[in-house]
Design an enzyme around this catalytic site. Structure first.
Site, PDB file in Angstrom:
ATOM      1  N   SER A   1       0.960  -1.203  -0.049  1.00  0.00           N
ATOM      2  CA  SER A   1       0.110   0.034  -0.088  1.00  0.00           C
ATOM      3  C   SER A   1       0.869   1.147  -0.006  1.00  0.00           C
ATOM      4  CB  SER A   1      -1.058   0.083   1.188  1.00  0.00           C
ATOM      5  OG  SER A   1      -1.766  -1.093   1.237  1.00  0.00           O
ATOM      6  N   GLU A   2       1.885   1.025   0.727  1.00  0.00           N
ATOM      7  CA  GLU A   2       2.879   2.334   0.787  1.00  0.00           C
ATOM      8  C   GLU A   2       4.339   1.808   1.022  1.00  0.00           C
ATOM      9  OE1 GLU A   2      -1.011   4.232   2.181  1.00  0.00           O
ATOM     10  OE2 GLU A   2       0.075   2.617   3.119  1.00  0.00           O
ATOM     11  N   THR A   3       5.244   2.592   0.226  1.00  0.00           N
ATOM     12  CA  THR A   3       6.671   2.446   0.604  1.00  0.00           C
ATOM     13  C   THR A   3       7.167   3.846   1.016  1.00  0.00           C
ATOM     14  OG1 THR A   3       6.809   0.506  -0.914  1.00  0.00           O
ATOM     15  CG2 THR A   3       8.969   1.705  -0.348  1.00  0.00           C
TER      16      THR A   3
END
Length: 316
Positions: free
Chosen positions: A71-73
């Site tokens: 979903s996020e990095t």
């Protein structure tokens, strides 16, 4: 601040070594840098944290985020503000976000665990696109909890036409007595309440139509919630962001924070202050628990526990 599922390997550190193919500069492998890299479960869903991000371009950060497909990095950089301990950039597989909640907490956990930063008087200050974010640190090691103070919110009530489109996307009616709204906390969420938690769990949104709606409104996605009644969790939350390449976010800190601001504005009963637990992620195989605090002045804090589930090197 619920416990994380044992299946998330709270006591296990997995060594990972990976090379990301450079789509834009394939001839530069000779100058690749070994960068410390962690995958951290924050609330329950993992966030990838690149601890040594100096020297990476915007395109390279986006390429890495697309490769991790989480979903996020996030990418940890030296702070440019003298008040901040570090700077964080946050990417979905498709775009950069000025702020997001669970990546903020997961990244704070990563820098603390790596010994890069020590809290000052129990607080870390993160610099990001939404400004300076205060993160309270309590405890140490496996018992550490992190609580972030949400950035100020901007609220706009949806028009009648926008509400009708939202209901068409969700396939069911939303509560009109608490009118749906756009909540901008850096990440921008369309927030709406359904009649109860089961209605939220039963949702099967039209993702293609939602992505078009999000782009039209300049929104990150939709965050929908409903009450559990007598259950241990105050509300059930689901966050959908197909325009960012994430059909459903397992547990969303900024989405839960936006719900907090929504409730503070729409519910007279919470304006004097309330704390509750939000459940999220069941429909995507997670069991996230988020602690939300709304104080008497309408400020919102979001907290939980984090654990590292992978620890290794990224060659880029």
């Amino acid at each position: 601040m619920g416990d994380l599922d044992e299946n998330h390997h709270a006591n296990e550190v997995v060594t990972a070594r990976a090379r990301v193919v450079r789509q834009h500069q394939p001839s530069h492998y000779g100058s690749d840098t070994v960068r410390n890299y962690k995958v951290v479960d924050a609330f329950a869903p993992p966030v990838a944290v690149v601890l040594d991000a100096s020297g990476l371009t915007d395109v390279e950060m986006q390429t890495i985020a697309r490769w991790t497909n989480l979903s996020e990095t996030t990418f940890v950089l030296p702070a440019s503000s003298p008040e901040a301990d570090y700077k964080l950039r946050i990417f979905t597989p498709r775009s950069e976000l000025p702020f997001a909640g669970h990546p903020t907490l997961g990244s704070a956990h990563a820098v603390l665990e790596a010994g890069r930063i020590s809290p000052r008087s129990g607080v870390l200050i993160q610099e990001c696109g939404a400004g300076l974010i205060s993160i309270a640190v309590a405890g140490e090691g496996k018992g550490r909890t992190l609580t972030l103070s949400m950035p100020p919110a901007k609220l706009r009530t949806l028009t009648d036409d926008e509400v009708r489109e939202l209901e068409a996307i969700l396939g069911r009616a939303v509560r009109k007595d608490e009118a749906p709204a756009i909540i901008d906390v850096g990440a921008v969420w369309v927030v709406a309440r359904l009649e109860d938690a089961q209605a939220v769990l039963d949702l099967k949104p039209d993702f293609a139509r939602s992505a078009e709606f999000e782009r039209k409104l300049g929104a990150t996605g939709l965050t929908i919630f409903g009450s559990h009644g007598g259950s241990h969790a105050g509300i059930e939350v689901r966050s959908f962001a197909p325009s960012c390449g994430v059909e459903e976010d397992p547990v969303c800190g900024s989405g839960n924070g936006s719900v907090g601001f929504f409730r503070a504005d729409r519910e007279a009963a919470v304006r004097s202050g309330i704390s509750y637990t939000a459940s999220q992620g069941r429909q995507v195989g997670r069991d996230g628990q988020v602690s939300v605090i709304i104080d008497g002045e309408g400020n919102v804090s979001v907290g939980g526990m984090c654990v590292t589930c992978a620890d290794g090197k990224l060659i880029y």
